[in-house]
Design an enzyme around this catalytic site. Structure first.
Site, PDB file in Angstrom:
ATOM      1  N   GLY A  46       6.265 -15.093 -26.277  1.00  0.00           N
ATOM      2  CA  GLY A  46       7.401 -15.486 -25.458  1.00  0.00           C
ATOM      3  C   GLY A  46       7.876 -16.916 -25.631  1.00  0.00           C
ATOM      4  N   ASP A 105       5.082 -16.543 -13.735  1.00  0.00           N
ATOM      5  CA  ASP A 105       5.468 -15.435 -12.852  1.00  0.00           C
ATOM      6  C   ASP A 105       4.339 -15.215 -11.842  1.00  0.00           C
ATOM      7  OD1 ASP A 105       6.665 -13.181 -11.765  1.00  0.00           O
ATOM      8  OD2 ASP A 105       6.144 -11.869 -13.424  1.00  0.00           O
TER       9      ASP A 105
HETATM   10  P1  IMP Z   1       2.367 -14.007 -15.391  1.00  0.00           P
HETATM   11  O1  IMP Z   1       2.741 -12.875 -14.459  1.00  0.00           O
HETATM   12  O2  IMP Z   1       2.642 -15.349 -14.785  1.00  0.00           O
HETATM   13  O3  IMP Z   1       0.945 -13.844 -15.859  1.00  0.00           O
HETATM   14  O4  IMP Z   1       3.307 -13.879 -16.660  1.00  0.00           O
HETATM   15  C1  IMP Z   1       2.881 -13.171 -17.787  1.00  0.00           C
HETATM   16  C2  IMP Z   1       3.935 -12.999 -18.828  1.00  0.00           C
HETATM   17  O5  IMP Z   1       4.812 -11.999 -18.366  1.00  0.00           O
HETATM   18  C3  IMP Z   1       4.845 -14.154 -19.178  1.00  0.00           C
HETATM   19  O6  IMP Z   1       4.286 -15.053 -20.092  1.00  0.00           O
HETATM   20  C4  IMP Z   1       6.007 -13.408 -19.774  1.00  0.00           C
HETATM   21  O7  IMP Z   1       5.758 -13.124 -21.147  1.00  0.00           O
HETATM   22  C5  IMP Z   1       6.037 -12.131 -18.975  1.00  0.00           C
HETATM   23  N1  IMP Z   1       7.083 -12.180 -17.929  1.00  0.00           N
HETATM   24  C6  IMP Z   1       6.964 -12.488 -16.634  1.00  0.00           C
HETATM   25  N2  IMP Z   1       8.160 -12.442 -15.998  1.00  0.00           N
HETATM   26  C7  IMP Z   1       9.049 -12.105 -16.960  1.00  0.00           C
HETATM   27  C8  IMP Z   1      10.476 -11.916 -16.959  1.00  0.00           C
HETATM   28  O8  IMP Z   1      11.198 -12.051 -15.958  1.00  0.00           O
HETATM   29  N3  IMP Z   1      11.027 -11.565 -18.166  1.00  0.00           N
HETATM   30  C9  IMP Z   1      10.302 -11.412 -19.308  1.00  0.00           C
HETATM   31  N4  IMP Z   1       8.988 -11.603 -19.352  1.00  0.00           N
HETATM   32  C10 IMP Z   1       8.365 -11.939 -18.182  1.00  0.00           C
END
Ligand code: IMP
Ligand code: MG
Length: 186
Positions: A46, A105
């Site tokens: 990402g 996120d």
């Molecule tokens: P986490 O939920 O903070 O562990 O995020 C994990 C990963 O989910 C991020 O590094 C993104 O690759 C993906 N992600 C989270 N939210 C989004 C979004 O709104 N769009 C696309 N990818 C997302």
């Protein structure tokens, strides 16, 4: 409008806006690490466009390593599990580490990465994200440098994907609700 742009509900940040913000982020990071050797660890896939555009704006000698983790498995909701895709982790002992990620996120990914890196005794660990969703986190983690704060919506573009699509969109936008559903059924 291109076919990818038609899949957006709306654009949040166009390319010039993103690049202007990266100028500011790069200035802050450069001032912070001036005189110290910086090691950047980018979380793939990402952050690849963010990494390329941000690092070229930082005129410091730095080392770059990449980590590959999976936490979404192509879904628009987190699975709660973080899998490191490589066996050997970057060498972080006695280094100042700046982790670069696309989006904060749930916090599960960055919390898991910080836990793992801190076992190797780095001198410092900080986090820089392009986007931070304003919502409660599943694990307590925050970013030290943030490009933009956004609401709790699913966004794509500028490296961010939905089921591996839209990464090459130059802007960041909210994916249309029906596209999320369609892709699930496909
Ligand atoms: P986490 O939920 O903070 O562990 O995020 C994990 C990963 O989910 C991020 O590094 C993104 O690759 C993906 N992600 C989270 N939210 C989004 C979004 O709104 N769009 C696309 N990818 C997302
Ligand atoms: Mg993803």
């Amino acid at each position: 409008m291109t076919p990818m742009q038609e899949d957006l509900d709306r654009v949040l940040f166009d390319e010039p806006t993103i690049l202007r913000r990266l100028d500011e982020l790069a200035r802050d990071i450069t001032a912070e690490y001036e005189g110290r050797e910086l090691t950047v660890i980018a979380v793939l896939n990402g952050s690849f466009i963010f990494m390329a555009d941000l690092l070229r704006r930082i005129p410091l000698p730095l080392r770059l390593d990449c980590l590959s983790v999976a936490s979404y498995y192509g879904e628009a909701a987190t699975t709660g599990e973080v899998v490191f895709k490589q066996i050997a982790l970057p060498d972080v002992a006695r280094r100042h580490i700046l982790i670069l990620d696309d989006i904060l996120d749930s916090g599960l990914t960055l919390a898991a990465i910080c836990d793992k890196l801190k076992t190797e005794r780095p001198l410092s660990v900080k986090i820089c994200v392009l986007l931070r969703k304003l919502k409660p986190r599943l694990r307590p983690v925050d970013a030290d440098h943030v490009g933009f704060n956004i609401g709790d919506e699913f966004v794509v573009g500028y490296g961010l994907d939905y089921m591996e699509r839209y990464r090459n969109l130059p802007c960041i936008g909210v994916l249309r609700e029906d596209k999320l559903v369609q892709a699930h059924q496909a």
